[in-house]
Design a protein around this motif. Structure first.
Motif, mmCIF file in Angstrom:
data_model
loop_
_atom_site.group_PDB
_atom_site.id
_atom_site.type_symbol
_atom_site.label_atom_id
_atom_site.label_comp_id
_atom_site.label_asym_id
_atom_site.label_seq_id
_atom_site.Cartn_x
_atom_site.Cartn_y
_atom_site.Cartn_z
ATOM 1 N N ASP A 1 0.812 -1.216 0.000
ATOM 2 C CA ASP A 1 0.000 0.000 0.000
ATOM 3 C C ASP A 1 0.843 1.264 0.000
ATOM 4 O O ASP A 1 0.658 2.163 -0.827
ATOM 5 C CB ASP A 1 -0.936 0.011 1.220
ATOM 6 N N LYS A 2 1.796 1.359 0.938
ATOM 7 C CA LYS A 2 2.549 2.611 1.074
ATOM 8 C C LYS A 2 3.418 2.890 -0.146
ATOM 9 O O LYS A 2 3.659 4.050 -0.494
ATOM 10 C CB LYS A 2 3.407 2.568 2.337
ATOM 11 N N TYR A 3 3.874 1.810 -0.829
ATOM 12 C CA TYR A 3 4.698 2.016 -2.014
ATOM 13 C C TYR A 3 3.855 2.447 -3.202
ATOM 14 O O TYR A 3 4.292 3.252 -4.032
ATOM 15 C CB TYR A 3 5.452 0.717 -2.361
ATOM 16 N N LEU A 4 2.622 1.924 -3.279
ATOM 17 C CA LEU A 4 1.729 2.292 -4.368
ATOM 18 C C LEU A 4 1.190 3.712 -4.187
ATOM 19 O O LEU A 4 1.048 4.462 -5.159
ATOM 20 C CB LEU A 4 0.566 1.298 -4.454
ATOM 21 N N MET A 5 0.922 4.074 -2.928
ATOM 22 C CA MET A 5 0.326 5.383 -2.661
ATOM 23 C C MET A 5 1.253 6.527 -3.031
ATOM 24 O O MET A 5 0.788 7.576 -3.501
ATOM 25 C CB MET A 5 -0.061 5.485 -1.177
ATOM 26 N N ASP A 6 2.555 6.365 -2.815
ATOM 27 C CA ASP A 6 3.480 7.455 -3.137
ATOM 28 C C ASP A 6 4.236 7.221 -4.442
ATOM 29 O O ASP A 6 5.294 7.798 -4.687
ATOM 30 C CB ASP A 6 4.467 7.698 -1.986
ATOM 31 N N ASN A 7 3.681 6.325 -5.284
ATOM 32 C CA ASN A 7 4.199 6.100 -6.646
ATOM 33 C C ASN A 7 5.642 5.593 -6.685
ATOM 34 O O ASN A 7 6.349 5.802 -7.667
ATOM 35 C CB ASN A 7 4.106 7.385 -7.482
ATOM 36 N N ARG A 8 6.064 4.904 -5.649
ATOM 37 C CA ARG A 8 7.388 4.273 -5.701
ATOM 38 C C ARG A 8 7.308 2.885 -6.336
ATOM 39 O O ARG A 8 8.322 2.296 -6.683
ATOM 40 C CB ARG A 8 7.988 4.184 -4.298
ATOM 41 N N LEU A 9 6.082 2.365 -6.460
ATOM 42 C CA LEU A 9 5.858 1.070 -7.103
ATOM 43 C C LEU A 9 4.703 1.204 -8.083
ATOM 44 O O LEU A 9 3.647 1.753 -7.754
ATOM 45 C CB LEU A 9 5.526 -0.003 -6.058
ATOM 46 N N VAL A 10 4.930 0.692 -9.286
ATOM 47 C CA VAL A 10 3.907 0.720 -10.340
ATOM 48 C C VAL A 10 3.606 -0.716 -10.742
ATOM 49 O O VAL A 10 4.514 -1.496 -11.044
ATOM 50 C CB VAL A 10 4.398 1.509 -11.569
ATOM 51 N N LEU A 11 2.305 -1.076 -10.737
ATOM 52 C CA LEU A 11 1.865 -2.413 -11.146
ATOM 53 C C LEU A 11 1.047 -2.313 -12.424
ATOM 54 O O LEU A 11 0.117 -1.498 -12.515
ATOM 55 C CB LEU A 11 1.026 -3.072 -10.049
ATOM 56 N N ILE A 12 1.381 -3.111 -13.409
ATOM 57 C CA ILE A 12 0.728 -3.072 -14.711
ATOM 58 C C ILE A 12 0.322 -4.491 -15.107
ATOM 59 O O ILE A 12 1.068 -5.442 -14.897
ATOM 60 C CB ILE A 12 1.660 -2.497 -15.799
ATOM 61 N N GLU A 13 -0.889 -4.610 -15.691
ATOM 62 C CA GLU A 13 -1.325 -5.887 -16.235
ATOM 63 C C GLU A 13 -0.957 -5.963 -17.715
ATOM 64 O O GLU A 13 -0.901 -4.960 -18.412
ATOM 65 C CB GLU A 13 -2.839 -6.051 -16.095
ATOM 66 N N TYR A 14 -0.686 -7.192 -18.171
ATOM 67 C CA TYR A 14 -0.510 -7.397 -19.608
ATOM 68 C C TYR A 14 -1.806 -7.034 -20.341
ATOM 69 O O TYR A 14 -2.903 -7.325 -19.854
ATOM 70 C CB TYR A 14 -0.196 -8.865 -19.899
ATOM 71 N N PRO A 15 -1.709 -6.443 -21.517
ATOM 72 C CA PRO A 15 -2.921 -6.235 -22.331
ATOM 73 C C PRO A 15 -3.570 -7.578 -22.670
ATOM 74 O O PRO A 15 -2.887 -8.586 -22.854
ATOM 75 C CB PRO A 15 -2.379 -5.543 -23.589
ATOM 76 N N LYS A 16 -4.883 -7.590 -22.785
ATOM 77 C CA LYS A 16 -5.602 -8.836 -23.015
ATOM 78 C C LYS A 16 -5.183 -9.507 -24.313
ATOM 79 O O LYS A 16 -5.074 -10.741 -24.386
ATOM 80 C CB LYS A 16 -7.108 -8.571 -23.042
ATOM 81 N N GLU A 17 -4.911 -8.697 -25.351
ATOM 82 C CA GLU A 17 -4.552 -9.303 -26.636
ATOM 83 C C GLU A 17 -3.216 -10.044 -26.565
ATOM 84 O O GLU A 17 -2.985 -11.019 -27.274
ATOM 85 C CB GLU A 17 -4.505 -8.243 -27.747
ATOM 86 N N ILE A 18 -2.326 -9.606 -25.661
ATOM 87 C CA ILE A 18 -1.051 -10.310 -25.505
ATOM 88 C C ILE A 18 -1.241 -11.585 -24.700
ATOM 89 O O ILE A 18 -0.671 -12.640 -25.014
ATOM 90 C CB ILE A 18 -0.003 -9.394 -24.853
ATOM 91 N N LEU A 19 -2.058 -11.541 -23.652
ATOM 92 C CA LEU A 19 -2.309 -12.738 -22.853
ATOM 93 C C LEU A 19 -3.011 -13.818 -23.659
ATOM 94 O O LEU A 19 -2.793 -15.012 -23.437
ATOM 95 C CB LEU A 19 -3.147 -12.389 -21.620
ATOM 96 N N THR A 20 -3.865 -13.419 -24.605
ATOM 97 C CA THR A 20 -4.594 -14.407 -25.410
ATOM 98 C C THR A 20 -3.835 -14.799 -26.665
ATOM 99 O O THR A 20 -4.277 -15.692 -27.393
ATOM 100 C CB THR A 20 -5.964 -13.833 -25.803
ATOM 101 N N GLY A 21 -2.706 -14.154 -26.940
ATOM 102 C CA GLY A 21 -1.892 -14.521 -28.098
ATOM 103 C C GLY A 21 -2.329 -13.888 -29.396
ATOM 104 O O GLY A 21 -1.780 -14.221 -30.461
ATOM 105 N N HIS A 22 -3.277 -12.971 -29.366
ATOM 106 C CA HIS A 22 -3.751 -12.325 -30.592
ATOM 107 C C HIS A 22 -2.994 -11.015 -30.821
ATOM 108 O O HIS A 22 -3.524 -9.925 -30.624
ATOM 109 C CB HIS A 22 -5.255 -12.066 -30.507
ATOM 110 N N TYR A 23 -1.743 -11.156 -31.219
ATOM 111 C CA TYR A 23 -0.941 -9.958 -31.450
ATOM 112 C C TYR A 23 0.195 -10.301 -32.393
ATOM 113 O O TYR A 23 0.517 -11.465 -32.628
ATOM 114 C CB TYR A 23 -0.385 -9.409 -30.133
ATOM 115 N N GLN A 24 0.829 -9.275 -32.915
ATOM 116 C CA GLN A 24 1.983 -9.412 -33.784
ATOM 117 C C GLN A 24 3.200 -8.809 -33.088
ATOM 118 O O GLN A 24 3.111 -8.314 -31.959
ATOM 119 C CB GLN A 24 1.717 -8.724 -35.134
ATOM 120 N N TYR A 25 4.321 -8.826 -33.800
ATOM 121 C CA TYR A 25 5.534 -8.247 -33.221
ATOM 122 C C TYR A 25 5.311 -6.790 -32.827
ATOM 123 O O TYR A 25 5.865 -6.302 -31.846
ATOM 124 C CB TYR A 25 6.691 -8.343 -34.223
ATOM 125 N N GLY A 26 4.493 -6.104 -33.605
ATOM 126 C CA GLY A 26 4.241 -4.688 -33.322
ATOM 127 C C GLY A 26 3.638 -4.474 -31.953
ATOM 128 O O GLY A 26 3.888 -3.455 -31.306
#
Length: 564
Positions: A77-102
């Motif tokens: 919590d304390k790291y997220l609140m003061d922006n010392r830690l950033v959490l990002i999810e993979y985009p859905k198209e990458i998790l499902t394999g529907h993507y190209q090199y781009g």
């Protein structure tokens, strides 16, 4: 230094290898539930607490990552609140394999923007698997190296995870990743009905002098993954068994063969060391007459010999030698005889000529393991090997005495096994670091001279090493001092000791040894036997366990001849 060191978040890793190199990429692989995500969280938290903001790209929902951390007692919590830690999810198209090199290029570009905006110095991909798309095989290596170069161009200390490979193709991808990374780690889970065991392995480091290290770990609430210093019998047994199996192929085994085929005899002689004895008996009656007096380690019987009663012979051998391997040989024309049939009549395996070397040696190891006699066979031969049987790695006429790592008996029970010694050494490094104290490692390496080989009563190598162990035991002054066998050397750890103290200790050992050898074996130091020593003082000669141990065990480092 071009690349500075930083913490990994795991104390036992920092002690073992001195931490991680900044702005480089490390690989962590392992199965589900083995602790991969926990390692990632500790890696990020350790960086944040040292002023290095972190960013994590996860294949899980962010809420689940936060809940996992809460369950471990590692609140984000304390790291997220003061922006010392950033959490990002993979985009859905990458998790499902529907993507190209781009799509990968776009994702890496967005991550770079986050890194710059939040001034992140640590990066985690948990897991990297969604980005490991399957290009054509000839392009695979280029893709992996390009991906790793792209990660390192982000100028962060990165930790990326993958699962355990479950196919040849997956193994190849993992190998390519590890080749491109500066280091790699493995977490593993050993199933158990009572208490599943977690194992952490430092698999590859950029320093070639750091061999792979495995250690038992556990997950503690509020701490995460810590090293478990309780005795791990299963791991120790596996390591000891592996060392024994490796030594088996170098021993001068004795093989008794009932056959008339000289080509098979020659093939066996090529499989094993030159001093291996392959005795061929061409007559069944002659073989049976001598069977009670045979001194051998394995039997090979050719079932294709005319009128051979191999069932009766196997039954007789099994009655006389219940724990010696018995293998049958057959021609490819014999379709009735199978391994199952051979085992039903008491044999341990069946081989079709010509003998497959790898299969025969593998079956020999497996059979000795099942009989529980593998260690007995190894020790019988190693205990009787003379210096001439052992490899030469010193200058001139000096040769090694022993090479195994088994625990030595000590008059005062102060010797430990090598894994236990490593654990004690790591704990001593942590203790001395906190208390700002010194400690010393001293190693003793025994080598025979040519004068020793002239003696009619030349003692066995193991007996001589035990003499040194006894001299060390009576020379120790502190209850916390200990020693272990490290291949052909004995390594001692002396608490609160400097260079002068280490030198004085070596002198005490030599004095004890000189009197013992002269009185009981009529052997003189320097004439018949030379002792080589090496010392390492913490922190002057190293600040992590691996470097200190390497300094006193590497032949090319700082071994010096001790003068009486």
């Amino acid at each position: 230094m071009l690349f500075s060191r930083t913490t990994s978040g795991l104390d036992f890793v920092d002690v073992s290898v001195g931490g991680l190199y900044s702005n480089r990429t490390y690989i962590l692989r392992g199965p589900s539930q083995s602790g991969r995500t926990t390692v990632c969280l500790q890696f990020l938290i350790s960086g944040i607490e040292n002023g290095e903001n972190g960013i994590m790209i996860s294949s899980e929902r962010i809420e689940n990552v936060i809940l996992k951390a809460e369950q471990l007692g590692l609140s984000l919590d304390k790291y997220l609140m003061d922006n010392r830690l950033v959490l990002i999810e993979y985009p859905k198209e990458i998790l499902t394999g529907h993507y190209q090199y781009g799509g990968i290029i776009q994702l890496l570009g967005e991550i770079e923007e986050y890194i710059q905006h939040f001034n992140c110095q640590r990066l985690v991909f948990d897991t990297l698997t969604p980005l490991l798309i399957k290009p054509r095989e000839q392009e695979q290596a280029n893709y992996i190296y390009s991906l790793m170069n792209a990660l390192e161009s982000l100028n962060t200390t990165a930790l990326v995870t993958t699962g355990s490979p479950n196919s040849a193709a997956a193994t190849r991808i993992i190998d390519l990743l590890e080749d491109a990374a500066v280091g790699s780690f493995v977490t593993d889970l050993i199933p158990s009905e009572d208490d599943p065991q977690r194992i952490f392995t430092i698999r590859k480091m950029v320093n070639p002098m750091n061999p792979p290290q495995s250690m038992k770990i556990r997950i503690e609430y509020g701490q995460g993954i810590v090293q478990d210093f309780s005795v791990e019998e299963e791991v120790k047994k596996r390591k000891k068994l592996k060392n024994l199996e490796k030594a088996l192929t170098d021993l001068p085994l004795s093989i008794a063969m009932l056959d008339t085929d000289e080509e098979t005899q020659a093939q066996l002689e090529e499989m094993f060391p030159p001093d291996c004895s392959v005795k061929m008996y061409e007559d069944e009656d002659d073989f049976i007459l001598q069977v009670y007096d045979l001194d051998c380690d394995v039997f090979l019987l050719n079932t294709a010999l005319p009128k051979i009663k191999w069932r009766e012979i196997v039954s007789l051998l099994r009655e006389i030698y219940p724990k010696l391997p018995i293998f049958l040989m057959a021609d490819s024309r014999d379709t009735k005889l199978t391994t199952k049939v051979a085992r039903q009549f008491g044999a341990d395996g069946l081989f079709i000529k010509p003998l497959p070397p790898a299969d025969l040696i593998g079956a020999l190891k497996k059979t000795l393991r099942e009989f529980g006699t593998l260690e007995e066979v190894i020790m019988r031969y190693q205990g009787s090997m003379s210096p001439d049987d052992l490899p030469e790695d010193m200058n001139g006429d000096l040769v090694l005495v022993e090479k195994d790592e088994d625990e030595l008996p000590s008059p005062e029970d102060v010797s430990v096994t090598l894994p236990e010694f490593r654990e004690k050494l790591q704990m001593q490094v942590l203790s001395s670091s906190r208390e700002n104290t010194q400690f010393a490692l001293v190693s003793f390496k025994m080598v025979y001279t040519r004068e020793m080989q002239k003696l009619s009563h030349m003692p066995q190598g193991l007996e001589m090493v035990k003499k040194i162990a006894g001299a060390i035991s009576v020379s120790l002054r502190d209850v916390n001092d200990t020693f272990c066998r490290y291949m052909d050397k004995l390594v001692v750890m002396l608490e609160n000791t400097d260079q002068d103290g280490a030198k004085a200790f070596a002198g005490r050992v030599l004095n004890e040894l000189r009197g013992e050898l002269a009185e009981k074996l009529n052997i003189q130091l320097n004439k018949h036997l030379t002792i080589l020593t090496a010392t390492a003082i913490y922190p002057s000669h190293g600040t992590n366990a691996q470097d200190l141990l390497h300094r006193v065990t590497d032949v090319s480092s700082n071994f010096v001849k001790t003068i009486s």
